[in-house]
Design a protein around this motif. Sequence first.
Motif, PDB file in Angstrom:
ATOM      1  N   ASP A   1      71.214  29.082  24.255  1.00  0.00           N
ATOM      2  CA  ASP A   1      71.514  30.399  24.558  1.00  0.00           C
ATOM      3  C   ASP A   1      72.705  30.358  25.249  1.00  0.00           C
ATOM      4  O   ASP A   1      73.145  29.522  25.966  1.00  0.00           O
TER       5      ASP A   1
ATOM      6  N   THR B   1      71.198  36.595  29.797  1.00  0.00           N
ATOM      7  CA  THR B   1      71.370  35.842  28.448  1.00  0.00           C
ATOM      8  C   THR B   1      70.697  36.797  27.492  1.00  0.00           C
ATOM      9  O   THR B   1      69.426  37.018  27.485  1.00  0.00           O
ATOM     10  N   ASN B   2      71.411  37.239  26.469  1.00  0.00           N
ATOM     11  CA  ASN B   2      71.117  38.303  25.785  1.00  0.00           C
ATOM     12  C   ASN B   2      70.548  39.478  26.121  1.00  0.00           C
ATOM     13  O   ASN B   2      69.660  40.286  25.714  1.00  0.00           O
TER      14      ASN B   2
ATOM     15  N   THR C   1      69.167  40.057  33.251  1.00  0.00           N
ATOM     16  CA  THR C   1      67.925  39.566  33.630  1.00  0.00           C
ATOM     17  C   THR C   1      68.082  38.876  34.760  1.00  0.00           C
ATOM     18  O   THR C   1      69.056  39.049  35.502  1.00  0.00           O
TER      19      THR C   1
ATOM     20  N   ASP D   1      66.912  28.108  35.349  1.00  0.00           N
ATOM     21  CA  ASP D   1      66.559  28.900  34.344  1.00  0.00           C
ATOM     22  C   ASP D   1      66.390  30.224  34.761  1.00  0.00           C
ATOM     23  O   ASP D   1      65.728  30.510  35.799  1.00  0.00           O
ATOM     24  N   ASN D   2      66.765  31.365  33.855  1.00  0.00           N
ATOM     25  CA  ASN D   2      66.555  32.642  34.339  1.00  0.00           C
ATOM     26  C   ASN D   2      64.963  32.909  34.482  1.00  0.00           C
ATOM     27  O   ASN D   2      64.198  32.284  33.740  1.00  0.00           O
TER      28      ASN D   2
ATOM     29  N   PHE E   1      63.139  35.700  34.059  1.00  0.00           N
ATOM     30  CA  PHE E   1      62.558  36.462  33.425  1.00  0.00           C
ATOM     31  C   PHE E   1      63.043  36.748  31.953  1.00  0.00           C
ATOM     32  O   PHE E   1      64.342  36.429  31.731  1.00  0.00           O
ATOM     33  N   LEU E   2      62.508  37.396  31.076  1.00  0.00           N
ATOM     34  CA  LEU E   2      63.127  37.688  29.600  1.00  0.00           C
ATOM     35  C   LEU E   2      64.012  38.736  29.951  1.00  0.00           C
ATOM     36  O   LEU E   2      63.877  39.730  30.855  1.00  0.00           O
TER      37      LEU E   2
ATOM     38  N   HIS F   1      64.873  42.804  29.441  1.00  0.00           N
ATOM     39  CA  HIS F   1      65.561  43.332  30.422  1.00  0.00           C
ATOM     40  C   HIS F   1      65.312  43.479  31.809  1.00  0.00           C
ATOM     41  O   HIS F   1      64.294  44.233  31.871  1.00  0.00           O
ATOM     42  N   ASN F   2      65.729  43.189  32.893  1.00  0.00           N
ATOM     43  CA  ASN F   2      65.250  43.132  34.107  1.00  0.00           C
ATOM     44  C   ASN F   2      66.266  42.927  35.200  1.00  0.00           C
ATOM     45  O   ASN F   2      67.238  42.478  34.914  1.00  0.00           O
TER      46      ASN F   2
END
Length: 354
Positions: free
Chosen positions: A121, A147-148, A151, A167-168, A170-171, A173-174
Motif C-alpha cells: 500500500d 493510506t487510501n 486515518t 502500521d496505521n 485504523f482503516l 477514514h479516521n
Amino acid sequence: MPDQLTPAGATALASSKTTGPARGKLAASPAAIPWQERPAGVKDVVWRHSANPVIGRRPLPDVLGIYNSAVVPFGDGFAAVFRLEDRTRFPRLHMGWSDDGLQWHIEPKPIVFDNRPGDGDEISDYAYDPRVVKLEDKYYITWCGGTNGPTISVATTTDFQRFTRLDNAFLPHNRNGVLFPRRIDGKYFMLSRPSDNGHTPFGDIYISQSPDMIHWGRHRKVMGRGGDEHGLWWQRTKIGAGPVPIETDDGWLMIYHGVLDTCNGFVYHMGAAILDLDEPWKVAYRCKNILLAPEADYEVFGHVPNVVFPVAALCDQEQDRLAVYYGAADTVTCLCYSRLSELISYIKDNSLVF
C-alpha cells in the motif's frame, strides 16, 4: 493578520538556546509549565495567554501556517511536534524545542521516519494534527496520515531524533487519534473520530483498545455530536478529542472540540468532559457550555476563520495549573490557561450527558 513574522514567531526562529541535539536528558527535572494568572475582571474558567499567538504564522521562511500541534515535557524543557505548511500548503510534521514552552526553536526540515511499514500500500507523506504522549518507556506520536484515505498514523521515539513508524492504527477514514497516557486493565486505549474523505460534516468520538499497539478492536462510542434537543448548538455538527486525557480523582479529563455549522461555515469551539477512570468509554460528566470560543482576531481571521482547536495540554496538578495549546484559524499556535480544580468543578456543575 499581517503576512510577516509576529514577535513570537521571530523569537522562535532566532532562538539558538533550545536546539534538538541539546535535548535528550530523560531524567532531568521537569520545567515549569507556561502560566499566567487570570486577568483582573475576567471570570471565565479558561483565559487566553496575553501574548497570543505564541507562534505566529511565519516562524520560518516560506511557512504560511503553524497550528494544531503537540507539546510534551522532555528533559529539562519541552519538545513539540508541529504541523507546518509551506507555500504548497502540504502539511508536514516538524520538531520543536523550548526551555519554557513559549519561545521555540523549530527544525527547518520535516521529521523523517526510519521505516515505511506496509505491504504494497502506498503510504502518504501528508501529516497533520499530531498528538504526543509519554507512554511507558517511549513517546508515541499519532497524527492524521493516510493510506487510501486519511486515518490514524502512529510512530515511536525515545529521543525525538529517530522516529519509527508503526502500521496505521485504523482503516480509513479516521481523524483525531489520541492515546491515553497509561494502560487501563492492561490494555492501550485510543480515542478517534471516524469520518469521511472530505471536510467531514459529521463525527462522534469513539474509543478502541489494543493489547500491543498493533491490533485494535472493541470499538465503542464514547460521545456523540448533537444537543439540539437540549438547546445546545455549539457541538451539533461534529466533535473530536483534543489533548491527551488527564488523569484526575474524578476521572479522565478529556478536552475536545465541538463544531457548529452556520450559514458562513463551520465554527470550532473548545469543550470538556470527564470519562470514567476504569471504563473510559463511559462519560461521567459532559460540560454543556463552551470553554473557549473563537473571539480574538487571531481566532476569527486566518486561513480557516473561526477555529479554536485544542491539541495539547500541560498539567501541574500540585500547582493546580493547566496550560492548553490550541490552533487558531488554522494559522497560528496559541495558549490558554485554567485552574484544574476550577475546571473540574465547572464541568461537574454544568454537566449534561447525552
